[in-house]
Design a protein around this motif. Sequence first.
Motif, short mmCIF file in Angstrom:
data_model
loop_
_atom_site.label_atom_id
_atom_site.label_comp_id
_atom_site.label_asym_id
_atom_site.label_seq_id
_atom_site.Cartn_x
_atom_site.Cartn_y
_atom_site.Cartn_z
N ARG A 46 0.85 -1.19 0.00
CA ARG A 46 0.00 0.00 0.00
C ARG A 46 0.89 1.24 0.00
N ASP A 182 -6.87 3.43 -4.77
CA ASP A 182 -7.78 2.79 -3.83
C ASP A 182 -8.88 3.75 -3.40
N PRO A 202 -4.49 7.14 -1.77
CA PRO A 202 -4.03 5.77 -1.53
C PRO A 202 -3.91 4.95 -2.82
N LEU A 204 -3.07 0.80 -4.07
CA LEU A 204 -3.09 -0.56 -3.57
C LEU A 204 -2.52 -1.50 -4.63
#
Length: 208
Positions: A46, A182, A202, A204
Amino acid sequence: MAFHEVRFPEDISRRARGGPERRTQVVTLASGEEERNASWANSRRRYDVAYGIRRADDLAIVVAFFEARNGRLYGFRFKDWADYKSCAPSQAPSAIDQQIGTGDAVTRAFQLVKLYASGAQSWSRTITKPVAGTVRVAVDGVEQAGGWSVDVTTGLVSFDTAPAEGAVITAGFEFDVPVRFDTDTLDVTLDFERLGSITSIPLLEIRR
């Protein structure tokens, strides 16, 4: 898998935060002892690239990249500056960095992998997004100038002729991480100087 073979802007990814994530179930017994079980066989990475935005131009670049990927719909390449080589960060990849297979005189295709070892324990990571022009291959320690090719969209190394029985196949390379956004929302804040910022962006890792 919906994927665009483009890399997230490197100057922004250089300042990103993130790394590997594992999923472990921990049960505390009445005695206070623990039982732990791994839910995932492999880690998943992540990142948060909001930390890489320093200027209004950076923000515009990220917004454009986000829109072109349709938010979470399309995956893309991401350079993890903390881990993007088959070797140590201070070294240059060589053809003998990682063992990717052993010849059997029949098999011609071998998957790129990177081994993470500490003490007697190790974990093998499948590399699916090598960087074009960086892959080097050796057979029994001898670098091969030709007779092979690599698919930079899958990380599969293919030989024109199957390596001999017992031959050790090794490789060195740089690689990207396949990721997606994300989130489907970018929450942009403009201050009084009209400079923009985003609290969190974010990313991922995509696993197959």
